[in-house]
Design a protein around this motif. Sequence first.
Motif, PDB file in Angstrom:
ATOM      1  N   UNK A  67       0.796  -1.225   0.000  1.00  0.00           N
ATOM      2  CA  UNK A  67       0.000   0.000   0.000  1.00  0.00           C
ATOM      3  C   UNK A  67       0.832   1.281   0.000  1.00  0.00           C
ATOM      4  N   UNK A  68       1.679   1.426   1.035  1.00  0.00           N
ATOM      5  CA  UNK A  68       2.324   2.727   1.192  1.00  0.00           C
ATOM      6  C   UNK A  68       3.509   2.908   0.252  1.00  0.00           C
ATOM      7  N   UNK A  77       4.807  11.187  -2.356  1.00  0.00           N
ATOM      8  CA  UNK A  77       4.703  11.460  -0.909  1.00  0.00           C
ATOM      9  C   UNK A  77       3.582  10.625  -0.333  1.00  0.00           C
ATOM     10  N   UNK A  78       3.587  10.506   0.970  1.00  0.00           N
ATOM     11  CA  UNK A  78       2.360  10.116   1.682  1.00  0.00           C
ATOM     12  C   UNK A  78       2.292  10.878   2.989  1.00  0.00           C
ATOM     13  N   UNK A  79       1.083  11.102   3.454  1.00  0.00           N
ATOM     14  CA  UNK A  79       0.874  11.871   4.678  1.00  0.00           C
ATOM     15  C   UNK A  79       0.043  11.068   5.669  1.00  0.00           C
ATOM     16  N   UNK A  80       0.343  11.259   6.934  1.00  0.00           N
ATOM     17  CA  UNK A  80      -0.488  10.727   8.018  1.00  0.00           C
ATOM     18  C   UNK A  80      -0.761   9.247   7.865  1.00  0.00           C
ATOM     19  N   UNK A  81       0.280   8.505   7.568  1.00  0.00           N
ATOM     20  CA  UNK A  81       0.148   7.055   7.487  1.00  0.00           C
ATOM     21  C   UNK A  81       0.426   6.472   8.871  1.00  0.00           C
ATOM     22  N   UNK A  82      -0.458   5.620   9.332  1.00  0.00           N
ATOM     23  CA  UNK A  82      -0.290   5.016  10.661  1.00  0.00           C
ATOM     24  C   UNK A  82       0.608   3.791  10.555  1.00  0.00           C
ATOM     25  N   UNK A  83       1.727   3.797  11.277  1.00  0.00           N
ATOM     26  CA  UNK A  83       2.651   2.665  11.255  1.00  0.00           C
ATOM     27  C   UNK A  83       2.920   2.220  12.684  1.00  0.00           C
ATOM     28  N   UNK A  96       2.573   8.188  13.450  1.00  0.00           N
ATOM     29  CA  UNK A  96       2.029   8.656  12.177  1.00  0.00           C
ATOM     30  C   UNK A  96       3.224   9.139  11.364  1.00  0.00           C
TER      31      UNK A  96
ATOM     32  N   UNK B  27      -3.700  -2.119  -4.392  1.00  0.00           N
ATOM     33  CA  UNK B  27      -4.063  -0.926  -5.167  1.00  0.00           C
ATOM     34  C   UNK B  27      -4.967  -1.292  -6.338  1.00  0.00           C
ATOM     35  N   UNK B 150      -3.648  -0.154  10.602  1.00  0.00           N
ATOM     36  CA  UNK B 150      -2.688   0.375   9.649  1.00  0.00           C
ATOM     37  C   UNK B 150      -3.204   1.673   9.035  1.00  0.00           C
ATOM     38  N   UNK B 155      -6.105   7.337   7.960  1.00  0.00           N
ATOM     39  CA  UNK B 155      -4.831   7.888   7.484  1.00  0.00           C
ATOM     40  C   UNK B 155      -4.724   7.901   5.963  1.00  0.00           C
ATOM     41  N   UNK B 159      -3.851  11.181   2.759  1.00  0.00           N
ATOM     42  CA  UNK B 159      -2.678  10.871   1.959  1.00  0.00           C
ATOM     43  C   UNK B 159      -2.968  10.972   0.466  1.00  0.00           C
TER      44      UNK B 159
END
Lengths: 377, 262
Positions: A67-68, A77-83, A96, B27, B150, B155, B159
């Motif tokens: 996904x990320x 870029x990616x923002x505010x991804x929970x890891x 985040x 995806x 996740x 989130x 993004x």
Amino acid sequence: MPGTADDDLVDLYENAPCGYLSLGPDGRIVRSNQTLSGWLGLGPEQLRGKRLRDLLSIAGQIFYETHFAPLLRMQGFFDEVALDLVRADGKPLHVLANAAERRDAEGELLFTRVTLFRATERRRYERELVDATETAQAESRLSRGQLLAEHETAELREQFIAVLGHDLRNPLAAIDGGTNLLMREPQSEKSQRVIGLIRGSVLRMSGLIDNVMDFARGRLGGGLQLNRSSKPLALTLEQVVGELQTSYPERRIELNVDPAAQLAADHARLAQMFSNLLANAITHGAIDQPVRVDAVLGPGGLQLAVVNAGPAIPPAAMQQLFQPFYRSNPHSRVQGLGLGLYIASQIAEAHGGRLDVTSDATETRFTFRMPLSDGPA
Amino acid sequence: MTVITRNHVVTAGAGHRPMIFAHGFGCDQNMWRLVAPAFEADHLTVLFDHVGAGRSDLAAYDAGKYSSLDGYADDLVEIGRALDVTGGVFVGHSVSAMIGVLASLKAPELFESLVLVGPSPRYIDAEGYFGGFTAAQIEELLASLADNHMGWSAAMAPAIMGNADRPELGEELTNSFCRTDPAIARQFARTTFTADNRADLGRVTARTLILQCSDDIIAPEAVGAYVRDNIPGSEMKVLRATGHCPNLSAPAEVIAAIRDFI
């Protein structure tokens, strides 16, 4: 305190209130700050050369790779991804993450910067939200299912009761009609006695069916609907006495009632209640003593007492007399289902009145009291 | 609802051998946006979203049908037949590699060639077989998806909003990319990571190329080699690209490898 602006920037990087990572074009860590090292329990030299996914649990790695990582490639870029990172001691570090690629003029990837913010509280809050949603959904599914099941049960019960009532009452009506026909013709004395016994049994059975139907329909306990009308009280009581007298010709029943008294009540229910009380007195009373019925209609309301002689009801039994299915002797075959007194008390309540009992060695007295007309309909 | 709208099928180019590109778990068809256009000059290219992903019709999602890869393979066969594909080329990434294998067994006339990018017939280790993951690790993955830990909805949404740095990715595109209904994603993950299609490999008759990434945690090289050893006559090419998505990280290398093969 750092002395120069450069020192200050170094300090800002190393001790910022967030974690910093820089990844080379091959995705491996080339630089990280002290804050992140402190969180993870891993020094900068231990972090260098690792990939971001190496800091994740296996599950996190799969998710990151599917996904990320593609998101980062697609968008830059990616923002505010929970890891969930794994610390040196094996415990999770909820963060985040924001990430941004830096590319050169030809579009070649130079490096990727990642900024990490601790999110332990936020994760807990999110977890609680998810749990609450799932619980609510489960409960809603459950209660919908229960409602449906109860609805089906109620429908089935109504059908069952309707069929049962029909099937039980029809043959009874046929027997009743048959004895009526026989009584119009001359009969021997013995036949007359047998017909009387049959009619008594029909009456008793009819009363039992009424009681069972009322109970099974769940119409008692507040669900009882009254159909009030003003009629002479004596008429209703005499009819019940007459029916039971036919069934028990050897018993004496004394009825004291003002023949002129008019009472606004559901007379069919009143008769049902009285019949239950009277049958109870006859069944349990001393065989050689009369059953006395005193009905007094005054400004305070109706007071109807059914009195029999015989042994006292034990105090323990007094508590349970008006409970459904209560029987003084569970092995007795003549007492019926134990619904009579329960239903009588329900009818009394529906009339805004009450049913009381006193019992000693001399007499047992059931007293029904009801106010006049202004009770709940 | 036609199969074309159900699976959001998008065709481009023209040519004698149609190429169908299938995306994997995670995806949607945008996975192929850096690769597929290179073939439009010589081929009809067909891109689609699996039901539950991207811009497919979510209402068509049937938990029973899609509880095994066969459900997805049936869709692929339907798409191929709707477009009159015969003797085409199938290019499948990740779990779609196996979906393509299954479709080629169901309808051998569809594809004369299969290109499997990062394939794995079974992700969980078994006796005498290395899949890369223990059953416990896969259970942890599925549990973490169920936990929403996740950052599925919370989130992901920010993004994929806006993209000032790369305006060529329009908002429509970025918004659909990687967008997945969480409940469907959980099921797709379960279907994907608990599948076992090892027994199907030996029955493949199409020409097959395996594109294996270096350092791919999801489909390690040993798994790619297993696929090569079990699909008769197949060949494997190890890419210099790292990670699980060479179609995004090294599109030129992927394009060259596919072109060489077909």
